[in-house]
Scaffold this motif. Structure first.
Motif, PDB file in Angstrom:
ATOM      1  N   ALA A  99       0.844  -1.189   0.000  1.00 28.39           N
ATOM      2  CA  ALA A  99       0.000   0.000   0.000  1.00 28.39           C
ATOM      3  C   ALA A  99       0.877   1.234   0.000  1.00 28.39           C
ATOM      4  CB  ALA A  99      -0.909   0.024   1.218  1.00 28.39           C
ATOM      5  N   TYR A 100       0.423   2.253  -0.688  1.00 27.86           N
ATOM      6  CA  TYR A 100       1.106   3.534  -0.594  1.00 27.86           C
ATOM      7  C   TYR A 100       0.821   4.121   0.786  1.00 27.86           C
ATOM      8  CZ  TYR A 100       2.010   3.221  -5.565  1.00 27.86           C
ATOM      9  OH  TYR A 100       2.461   2.819  -6.798  1.00 27.86           O
ATOM     10  N   THR A 101       1.848   4.661   1.416  1.00 26.32           N
ATOM     11  CA  THR A 101       1.706   5.119   2.797  1.00 26.32           C
ATOM     12  C   THR A 101       0.647   6.200   2.940  1.00 26.32           C
ATOM     13  OG1 THR A 101       3.611   6.572   2.441  1.00 26.32           O
ATOM     14  CG2 THR A 101       4.018   4.456   3.507  1.00 26.32           C
ATOM     15  N   ARG A 102       0.435   6.992   1.911  1.00 26.12           N
ATOM     16  CA  ARG A 102      -0.577   8.051   2.001  1.00 26.12           C
ATOM     17  C   ARG A 102      -1.999   7.469   2.073  1.00 26.12           C
ATOM     18  NH1 ARG A 102       1.170   7.950  -3.352  1.00 26.12           N
ATOM     19  NH2 ARG A 102      -0.455   7.528  -4.882  1.00 26.12           N
ATOM     20  N   GLU A 103      -2.158   6.200   1.708  1.00 26.16           N
ATOM     21  CA  GLU A 103      -3.463   5.557   1.702  1.00 26.16           C
ATOM     22  C   GLU A 103      -3.691   4.677   2.922  1.00 26.16           C
ATOM     23  OE1 GLU A 103      -3.874   5.223  -3.179  1.00 26.16           O
ATOM     24  OE2 GLU A 103      -3.395   3.453  -1.985  1.00 26.16           O
ATOM     25  N   MET A 104      -2.697   4.571   3.797  1.00 26.32           N
ATOM     26  CA  MET A 104      -2.792   3.634   4.911  1.00 26.32           C
ATOM     27  C   MET A 104      -3.490   4.279   6.104  1.00 26.32           C
ATOM     28  SD  MET A 104       0.873   1.723   4.548  1.00 26.32           S
ATOM     29  CE  MET A 104       0.350   0.359   5.584  1.00 26.32           C
ATOM     30  N   THR A 105      -4.784   4.332   6.049  1.00 25.50           N
ATOM     31  CA  THR A 105      -5.542   5.024   7.082  1.00 25.50           C
ATOM     32  C   THR A 105      -5.637   4.256   8.383  1.00 25.50           C
ATOM     33  OG1 THR A 105      -7.580   4.106   6.209  1.00 25.50           O
ATOM     34  CG2 THR A 105      -6.915   6.266   5.370  1.00 25.50           C
ATOM     35  N   MET A 106      -5.415   2.944   8.352  1.00 25.98           N
ATOM     36  CA  MET A 106      -5.575   2.129   9.550  1.00 25.98           C
ATOM     37  C   MET A 106      -4.248   1.675  10.142  1.00 25.98           C
ATOM     38  SD  MET A 106      -8.744   2.253  10.016  1.00 25.98           S
ATOM     39  CE  MET A 106      -8.914   1.034  11.312  1.00 25.98           C
ATOM     40  N   GLY A 107      -3.140   2.187   9.595  1.00 25.97           N
ATOM     41  CA  GLY A 107      -1.852   1.841  10.170  1.00 25.97           C
ATOM     42  C   GLY A 107      -1.206   0.649   9.503  1.00 25.97           C
ATOM     43  N   LEU A 108       0.061   0.482   9.839  1.00 25.19           N
ATOM     44  CA  LEU A 108       0.905  -0.498   9.161  1.00 25.19           C
ATOM     45  C   LEU A 108       0.450  -1.940   9.384  1.00 25.19           C
ATOM     46  CD1 LEU A 108       3.610  -0.496   7.518  1.00 25.19           C
ATOM     47  CD2 LEU A 108       4.763  -0.918   9.695  1.00 25.19           C
ATOM     48  N   ARG A 109      -0.067  -2.229  10.574  1.00 25.87           N
ATOM     49  CA  ARG A 109      -0.340  -3.623  10.941  1.00 25.87           C
ATOM     50  C   ARG A 109      -1.749  -4.100  10.575  1.00 25.87           C
ATOM     51  NH1 ARG A 109       3.290  -5.671  15.049  1.00 25.87           N
ATOM     52  NH2 ARG A 109       4.887  -4.125  15.542  1.00 25.87           N
ATOM     53  N   ASP A 110      -2.592  -3.204  10.077  1.00 25.40           N
ATOM     54  CA  ASP A 110      -3.984  -3.563   9.802  1.00 25.40           C
ATOM     55  C   ASP A 110      -4.152  -3.972   8.346  1.00 25.40           C
ATOM     56  OD1 ASP A 110      -6.862  -3.365   9.279  1.00 25.40           O
ATOM     57  OD2 ASP A 110      -6.968  -2.406  11.238  1.00 25.40           O
ATOM     58  N   ALA A 111      -4.729  -5.141   8.127  1.00 25.68           N
ATOM     59  CA  ALA A 111      -4.901  -5.643   6.768  1.00 25.68           C
ATOM     60  C   ALA A 111      -5.727  -4.702   5.894  1.00 25.68           C
ATOM     61  CB  ALA A 111      -5.551  -7.027   6.808  1.00 25.68           C
ATOM     62  N   SER A 112      -6.649  -3.987   6.508  1.00 24.99           N
ATOM     63  CA  SER A 112      -7.506  -3.091   5.724  1.00 24.99           C
ATOM     64  C   SER A 112      -6.747  -1.897   5.158  1.00 24.99           C
ATOM     65  CB  SER A 112      -8.680  -2.616   6.571  1.00 24.99           C
ATOM     66  OG  SER A 112      -8.228  -1.835   7.660  1.00 24.99           O
ATOM     67  N   SER A 113      -5.517  -1.689   5.629  1.00 22.41           N
ATOM     68  CA  SER A 113      -4.701  -0.601   5.090  1.00 22.41           C
ATOM     69  C   SER A 113      -4.110  -0.919   3.732  1.00 22.41           C
ATOM     70  CB  SER A 113      -3.547  -0.278   6.052  1.00 22.41           C
ATOM     71  OG  SER A 113      -4.001   0.394   7.204  1.00 22.41           O
TER      72      SER A 113
END
Length: 127
Positions: A99-113
């Motif tokens: 995932a692009y970091t700008r799109e990771m709304t739920m954090g690094l460890r969450d699959a939904s990110s």
């Protein structure tokens, strides 16, 4: 179009080692994160190892600390997971995710990110 393709995995006895790789195409720049998740039968998908591509900083699930190592090769656009001292409870399908970091709304460890996923590769550890 981003594509992630895992390879490696297989079967090993308890205490053994296996490596899995993930070849990534279509990702641009370096501001993204990648991770390995796994899912055992009847279990939820869980994240085991995470890496931010720009910095190379890694994080691990407590259950694999000291046994698994995540790494990346930027030139080859490849993510790796080295697994040692494997246990039967490590048996699962292992998925590569990005995932692009700008799109990771739920954090690094969450699959939904993670927007991008590979097809998975089976790892089986027998006792």
């Amino acid at each position: 179009q981003v594509q992630l393709v895992e390879s490696g995995g297989g079967s090993v006895q308890s205490g053994g080692s296996l490596n899995v790789s993930c070849s990534a195409t279509g990702l641009t720049g370096v501001d993204y994160a990648m991770a390995w998740f796994r899912q055992a039968p009847l279990e939820e998908r869980e994240g085991v190892a995470f890496i931010t591509w720009r910095s190379g900083i890694t994080h691990y699930h407590d259950s694999v600390k000291g046994r698994f190592t995540i790494s990346r090769d930027h030139a080859r656009s490849t993510l790796y997971l080295q697994m040692s001292s494997l246990k039967p409870e490590d048996t699962a399908i292992y998925y590569c995710a990005a995932a692009y970091t700008r799109e990771m709304t739920m954090g690094l460890r969450d699959a939904s990110s993670y927007r991008y996923w590979g097809q998975g590769t089976q790892v089986t550890v027998s006792s």
